[in-house]
Design an enzyme around this catalytic site. Structure first.
Site, mmCIF file in Angstrom:
data_model
loop_
_atom_site.group_PDB
_atom_site.id
_atom_site.type_symbol
_atom_site.label_atom_id
_atom_site.label_comp_id
_atom_site.label_asym_id
_atom_site.label_seq_id
_atom_site.Cartn_x
_atom_site.Cartn_y
_atom_site.Cartn_z
ATOM 1 N N TYR A 1 -6.640 0.669 -1.983
ATOM 2 C CA TYR A 1 -6.588 0.749 -3.445
ATOM 3 C C TYR A 1 -5.220 0.358 -3.983
ATOM 4 C CZ TYR A 1 -6.221 2.978 -8.049
ATOM 5 O OH TYR A 1 -5.973 3.226 -9.372
ATOM 6 N N LYS B 1 -4.164 -3.114 -5.991
ATOM 7 C CA LYS B 1 -3.634 -2.970 -7.358
ATOM 8 C C LYS B 1 -2.259 -3.626 -7.469
ATOM 9 C CE LYS B 1 -5.189 -0.844 -10.428
ATOM 10 N NZ LYS B 1 -6.084 -1.258 -11.544
#
Length: 544
Positions: A295, A299
């Site tokens: 994640y 990002k």
């Protein structure tokens, strides 16, 4: 290079009747047709319990147009937006506040993955219009509430994983003529997500959205939601600086090469192996470049693409820390789903664990969702001036004088749960213990599971059942994923956010409060968040 759309449904784990994500979407478009046919221009051991306040913030006092400050309300009036991730937790709270703070706002176009317009319209109604989050707006508008919402909120069929966002060219042209601000709120937040899906949405999605924005005639601002944990720092200060490959991201990282790796893995692995192998690949690539999980790694890629491709477009990046239930608005304790630390609290409430692999003094940087929404609106108004800069805002709580620590969270949870169990069955829970090794933690969890199995089956001795082993594996997986946050000691520097507050007038500060120094953590955990979490769990059970 053509990008294949590889979006996939995130994996879920069902444990004792509650489903957790393993992590912190025909007919002509009625709304568009109607819109464009119109003319538009360490551990605390005691705490005081106060009765939970369920009183909502019933109204917003509008500052006069001549008031000092940023001019937030003046900015909001008549502005139109394109929002991705509109049915998610944060986006819904942001949409609610925009509509409540400025009924004279323009249109909010909501990008939705859907088979046809009828299902998109139905999703708008089910996920947003009928949500109890919007009950203040229902009170404000009475019998005209649905008409108001359908006039302002326009579902647009599209896909962040496709070129031109997958929007029909005629509709894309119409939108590009009207929107003033793009809000990039879509994201896959599962820490151990499959690599191809996380790359498509978190890394490449913002770039596709940015490309669309460059074709918008009157776009004033591109706003992107990232995460405060997007850097790799675990100690010291995390600065509000943009991420750029070759500067604060190693030049060895090549996003196109990472995409090729993911596509090759998709072609190679099929059937039951596919998801597992793609998840493993995500962690492997993240760890290779020193990120903790898929994640935050993807990002970071997304941020870097925005930085390198924005040109002269003004950009704001909002980096919230751990977003949890609302502090005040539109009412205390609203939450959607089981979020970052909540699976641990739920398991603790059920007597499934009484230990953690972590440090009680680690910083649990929590920020209520309504404060993130307010900070976002203030930042949009501040940067509505056409200056072609990229500004980063850490919206977090660790830098102020009263940081929230993991031991305090668990101690307050213990006290709350003793008086108000989350489950119907009364369970004797113990104060949470903290272990500095995974082995000690797993031994504690194994003993707890074995004890419960003995009590349930009235049997002595023996090892864990198959169900018990699955639970142990689940908690081991959870512990490994959460380990970086259970020993987290970094602080998020927030000088940009602090300066933004200082520029706001007193009336603006009341209307759009995000000053974390005013958070009473004991009150928030005991009287707001845990009651809100309990309500959400009961609601989830009813729908399962």
């Amino acid at each position: 290079m053509a990008i294949t759309n590889l979006l996939a449904t995130s994996n879920a784990i069902k444990l004792d009747g509650v489903t957790f994500l393993s992590s912190l979407s025909g007919k002509p478009n009625y709304y568009l047709a109607r819109r464009f046919s119109q003319t538009t221009h360490r551990v605390q051991t005691s705490c005081c319990f106060r009765e939970t306040s369920s009183k909502a913030v019933t109204s917003l006092v509008m500052p006069s147009s001549n008031s000092d400050g940023i001019g937030i309300v003046r900015f909001l009036k008549g502005k139109s937006y394109l929002v991705t991730g509109a049915t998610g937790f944060l986006a819904k709270v942001l949409i609610e506040k925009l509509l409540r703070a400025s009924p004279e706002i323009g249109n909010i176009f909501l990008l939705m993955r859907s088979n046809d317009q009828k299902s998109a319209n139905q999703r708008l109604y089910d996920d947003i219009i009928s949500s109890d989050l919007f009950k203040l707006l229902k009170q404000m508008h009475g019998c005209s509430y649905e008409a108001f919402m359908k006039t302002k909120l326009i579902p647009v069929i599209g896909d962040l994983g496709k070129d031109n966002l997958g929007i029909e060219s005629e509709i894309a042209d119409m939108i590009s003529e009207e929107i003033d601000v793009i809000i990039s709120c879509a994201g896959r937040t599962t820490f151990d997500d499959r690599y191809d899906s996380a790359l498509s949405v978190n890394a490449l999605g913002p770039g596709r959205l940015l490309s669309f924005g460059k074709e918008c005639k009157k776009l004033k601002l591109f706003l992107h939601f990232s995460t405060a944990y997007v850097t790799v720092k675990k100690e010291g200060a995390v600065l509000e600086t943009p991420l750029c490959i070759g500067e604060n991201i190693t030049s060895d990282l090549n996003i196109e090469s990472e995409l090729k790796l993911a596509l090759e893995a998709v072609r190679k692995f099929r059937g039951s192996e596919e998801i597992k192998k793609l998840k493993e690949l995500g962690f492997e690539r993240a760890h290779h470049y020193a990120w903790e999980n898929t994640y935050t790694f993807t990002k970071a890629m997304g941020e870097s693409l925005i930085h390198s491709n924005r040109g002269d477009l003004p950009v704001v990046i909002i980096r919230p820390s751990i977003i949890e239930s609302s502090y005040k608005e539109p009412f205390p304790g609203w939450i959607q789903g089981i979020r970052m630390a909540d699976p641990i609290i739920v398991a603790y409430a059920k007597g499934q664990i009484s230990a953690l692999w972590g440090d009680s003094q680690s910083l649990t940087d929590t920020i209520p969702v309504d404060m993130v929404a307010n900070a976002t609106i203030a930042a949009m108004a501040k940067h509505d001036c056409g200056v072609p800069e990229l500004k980063v805002y850490n919206v977090s709580s660790s830098s102020h004088a009263n940081p929230l620590r993991l031991g305090m969270v668990m101690d307050l949870s213990y006290k709350y749960l003793c008086d108000s169990p989350l489950t119907e069955a009364v369970i004797d829970i113990e104060r949470m213990k903290f272990h500095n090794s995974l082995e000690c933690f797993l031994s504690s969890v194994s003993n707890t599971i074995r004890k419960k199995e003995r009590e349930t089956n009235n049997e002595g001795g023996g090892g864990l059942s198959m169900k018990g082993k699955r639970k142990l594996n689940y908690f081991e997986s959870l512990a490994r994923i959460y380990e970086p946050y259970m020993f987290f000691q970094a602080r998020f520097e927030d000088s940009n956010s602090t300066s933004l507050i200082q520029e706001m007038s007193m009336e603006e500060r009341k209307m759009f409060d995000f000053d974390v120094r005013g958070i009473d953590w004991k009150h928030y955990i005991v009287n707001v968040h845990l009651p809100g979490l309990k309500k959400e769990i009961l609601s989830m059970k009813k729908t399962q």
